[in-house]
Design a protein around this motif. Structure first.
Motif, short mmCIF file in Angstrom:
data_model
loop_
_atom_site.label_atom_id
_atom_site.label_comp_id
_atom_site.label_asym_id
_atom_site.label_seq_id
_atom_site.Cartn_x
_atom_site.Cartn_y
_atom_site.Cartn_z
N ASP A 77 0.83 -1.31 -0.03
CA ASP A 77 0.13 -0.06 0.04
C ASP A 77 0.88 1.32 -0.05
OD1 ASP A 77 -2.00 2.01 0.25
OD2 ASP A 77 -2.60 1.32 2.32
N GLU A 81 0.31 4.23 -1.15
CA GLU A 81 -0.35 5.60 -0.97
C GLU A 81 -0.51 5.63 0.71
OE1 GLU A 81 -4.62 7.75 -2.05
OE2 GLU A 81 -4.09 5.91 -2.90
N CYS A 97 2.76 6.92 2.15
CA CYS A 97 3.10 7.66 1.80
C CYS A 97 2.40 8.92 2.96
CB CYS A 97 2.95 8.20 0.58
SG CYS A 97 4.14 7.38 -0.59
N THR A 98 1.04 8.55 3.01
CA THR A 98 0.05 9.44 3.96
C THR A 98 0.60 9.11 5.23
OG1 THR A 98 -1.58 8.98 2.23
CG2 THR A 98 -2.40 9.77 4.74
N ASP A 145 8.22 8.40 -2.71
CA ASP A 145 6.69 9.23 -2.95
C ASP A 145 7.05 9.93 -4.41
OD1 ASP A 145 4.46 10.44 -2.76
OD2 ASP A 145 4.50 11.42 -0.92
N ASN A 180 5.06 12.23 -5.28
CA ASN A 180 4.68 13.54 -5.18
C ASN A 180 5.46 14.55 -4.19
OD1 ASN A 180 2.57 13.01 -7.03
ND2 ASN A 180 1.44 12.06 -5.46
#
Length: 771
Positions: free
Chosen positions: A456, A458, A461-462, A570, A572
């Motif tokens: 996972d 995402e 990263c969160t 990441d 972004n």
């Protein structure tokens, strides 16, 4: 226009600060003196212009200043006037500082100085008299609405001291209008030293009942600039005088044609490159003659490195000794913790208090901190241990396991040394084991993180971004706390002072923990055991920023680690999102930096960023030279703008254009057609005074007036050909005319009617009874 990088830009042009300089020749003496020829004296707040009216120009023009001093060689008291003050200041430094003007604001307050200046003026005009009385009529200027007390003192001086035959007074701006204008009607805008006047003139006579005044002039503008520069450069090493700021205004200020628009872009790099003015204040920079050769510098660097290695080795040994003590203490308190776990809460608190703790929570907090410090010390000792060959524990310390009864005194001393070496060895081994365990845990954690990212990305990263945000929030919070500690009025600083007071209190000294204290005491005082144990000195950490700084270092390391992970995984997250990027100072984006230092980077900031020594910065010749520079940019248009917007300087007044608008619309007939009073005024708007010499003033005034006049109205704005001396030329022109002969006040009339008597004429003040 695109500005090139700073290293490609040429150096800025320097404008050196102007100092007062007198003419090379002394004040000339008039050689064609004639009695009965009127003498015109324009006594302004800044300069005096004096001459006989048979010549078109004043004979003597000099500053309205006087200085007195005592010559040490001759013992004589000397008086210097005007330019002589600046001519002699090189040999007598106190002369210039003692120079005084007879004016205080717009009015004369020192009549002794006026008398000396008149003596000086008449002497240089070559005035002669067989009767001891002045035989020439006198024409003098006076301010608008001159108080009767001022005119009375001048009457007494001219009639009673000099015995002048007759005297006439007039207004300098109206005399200037008389010298320049060919029309009898007009509107005079006079920008004087202390105030600005707008005077309507109809049929050759000033309408003083409709005269308007703005309390702003050249001297006030100079003082305002001085205050602006004091705020801009609060630690500037040189004091600026009114003379300096006056010439900065005259040389570099200008009136903006569109002030709001120009101000909004003035500090843009491309605009600032062309409009920033650098004023260099003279400074002597001593050359550094103590520079050492490269060989000497290399030897010094090697000595410093060797000394650093010795200090590091000593520190490592001391840390190992402390590590042994901490491990012993942790072992002792670890056993106590196990015992407390089997006791009730009340019994555990009682036992903790017996160990000099407040309660069980205080005990647990202390042990947790001790464990944290021990883990950190172990890690540090492993890192600093180097590549030393480890001894064989079975043969290196043979005396450790032998009882003391079987050993001699020398062997007992050697046994103590071996026990210390063995304890150090055991501490290093435990530290290595701890390090290995941490590495295994780190590898396991990295494996779990890798599996999480693959499962996972995402979510990973969160979570990392959230952790990073929490760390940054704590980091900034601690920065604010450390800054608050520097402010003695803040709550943090007050708490620090309370802690200091508690440490100084004898009663609080008894509350210090007594564990692991030695039998000996500091200064052999049996009641003072503070300091016998190294841990006692940790009390000072409560009143310093040491703990905060350590937390900041740990937080910064964690922030860097998480940011590195995010930039790697990441897609972004980029460098611009890091804490370092957000705190990076780019002087090109700093309005304050460009306002103070202009379109070039501050050399001090640049060298500090490169890590130069503070002592080197303090003695750097170029930094010293730049510290004596003034960057004049926004001030160039801000100070002259006050004539149009007085609220900039805090004045509750309308600007010149608004005053003119009210005059022509409300105080006169408002008729801009043929034959109207308002039209006669706006067709001949005359600007005079030293303040009007600022570039673009007439153009800006013309644009402002056109904006409120009816479309198609004929108007004209003219400027005095010589705003400084035209008032004297107007006096010369008026005195040479036949109609002026009846406008003098004779000595007989003064003696008969008194000092309040005034003969009115078109270019002077009027009596109060006519208002």
């Amino acid at each position: 226009m695109t500005v090139t990088p700073e290293e490609e830009l040429p150096p800025q042009k320097l404008h050196y600060l102007r100092e007062p300089q007198a003419p090379s020749a002394y004040e000339a003496f008039y050689e064609e003196y004639k009695p009965d020829v009127p003498i015109a004296i324009d006594m302004g707040a800044s300069n005096v212009r004096v001459g006989l009216v048979d010549k078109p120009d004043p004979h003597n023009v000099f500053p309205n200043l006087l200085s007195r001093y005592k010559d040490k060689k001759s013992g004589l008291n000397l008086t210097l006037v005007g330019n002589d003050i600046f001519r002699e200041s090189t040999s007598h430094s106190g002369i210039r500082s003692n120079a005084k003007s007879p004016f205080d604001g717009p009015l004369i307050t020192n009549w002794d100085i006026v008398e000396n200046i008149l003596d000086y003026s008449l002497e240089h005009l070559g005035v002669q008299s067989s009767t001891g009385s002045l035989e020439n009529p006198v024409v003098m200027t006076e301010p608008v609405a001159c108080p009767s007390s001022q005119r009375k003192s001048m009457y007494e001086l001219l009639f009673e001291t000099y015995c002048a035959p007759k005297v006439a007074f007039g207004i300098d701006s109206l005399f200037s209008f008389h010298a320049n204008s060919t029309k009898p009607d007009g509107l005079v805008v006079s920008l004087g030293s202390e105030s600005t006047h707008i005077i309507p003139v109809l049929q050759g006579k000033g309408v003083l009942s409709q005269c308007k005044r703005i309390d702003w002039g050249g001297n006030l503008a100079s003082q305002f600039l001085q205050k602006l520069l004091a705020l801009k450069y609060p630690y500037f090493p040189t004091r600026l005088s009114n003379y300096h700021t006056n010439h900065i205004l005259h040389d570099h200020a200008y009136v903006s044609k569109d002030y709001p628009s120009e101000l909004s872009t003035y500090l843009d790099m491309d605009v600032l490159e062309n409009r920033d003015v650098v004023i260099q204040v003279p400074v002597e920079v001593a050359l550094d003659k103590t520079k050492k050769s490269e060989e000497e510098l290399a030897k010094q660097a090697e000595r410093r490195r060797e000394q650093g290695r010795r200090l590091q080795e000593q520190a490592r040994k001391k840390r190992l000794e402390k590590l042994v003590q901490k491990e012993q203490e942790f072992e002792y308190y670890g056993q106590l913790r196990e015992q407390f776990a089997r006791l009730s809460k009340a019994e555990a608190d009682r036992r903790a208090q017996a160990e000099d703790f407040k309660d069980l929570n205080d005990f647990n907090k202390y042990v947790d901190n001790l464990e944290k410090a021990l883990r950190k010390a172990r890690s540090q000792d492993v890192d600093d241990g180097g590549e030393e060959e480890e001894p064989n524990p079975e043969v290196a310390w043979p005396l450790v396991s032998i009882p003391d009864e079987e050993l001699s005194e020398e062997q007992i001393k050697e046994k103590r040394r071996q026990k210390l070496l063995k304890a150090n060895y055991d501490a290093r081994m435990r530290a290595k084991a701890e390090k290995k365990r941490e590495e295994e845990e780190k590898a396991q954690l990295e494996k779990e993180q890798q599996e999480w990212r693959e499962r996972d990305l995402e979510g990973w990263c969160t979570a990392k971004r959230l952790e990073l945000a929490q760390l940054i929030a704590g980091y900034k919070k601690r920065i604010k706390l450390m800054e608050a500690m520097r402010d003695r009025k803040s709550m943090a600083a007050q708490q620090r002072m309370k802690n200091i007071a508690d440490l100084a209190n004898d009663s609080s000294a008894g509350k210090k923990r007594k564990r692991n204290t030695a039998a000996a005491t500091i200064d052999n005082d049996p009641n003072d055991t503070f300091g016998a144990n190294d841990d006692d000195w940790n009390a000072y950490r409560d009143i310093s920023n040491a703990t905060l700084e350590e937390d900041q270092e740990e937080a910064n390391a964690s922030i860097l680690r998480i940011e590195q992970e995010l930039m790697e995984h990441d897609p972004n997250f980029h460098y611009e999102d890091t804490l370092a990027a957000s705190e990076t100072f780019d002087w090109r984006n700093s309005i304050l930096h460009k306002f103070i230092h202009g379109p070039r980077q501050s050399l001090t900031l640049a060298m500090q960023a490169e890590g130069h020594d503070p002592q080197e910065l303090a003695n750097h010749p170029e930094i010293i030279r730049r510290n004596h520079q003034l960057h004049i940019n926004v001030e160039r248009i801000r100070v002259p703008e006050i004539y149009f917007q007085p609220h900039i300087a805090g004045l509750d007044s309308a600007g010149i254009p608004e005053v003119i608008q009210n005059l022509v619309y409300r105080n006169f007939d408002g008729n801009f057609g043929s034959g109207g009073q308002s039209r006669s005024l706006v067709e001949n708007i005359f600007v005079t005074g030293g303040g009007s010499l600022v570039p673009n003033f007439t153009d800006r005034l013309r644009a402002e007036i056109q904006s409120f006049l009816p479309v198609g109205t004929s108007f004209n704005v003219t400027h005095a050909s010589d705003p400084i001396n035209d008032s004297w030329r107007g006096m010369q022109k008026w005195a040479a005319s036949s109609e002026s002969q009846s406008d003098y006040v004779t000595r007989k009339e003064y003696e008969e009617y008194g000092s309040e008597y005034l003969k009115e004429h078109g270019l002077g003040n009027i009596s109060l009874r006519n208002f």
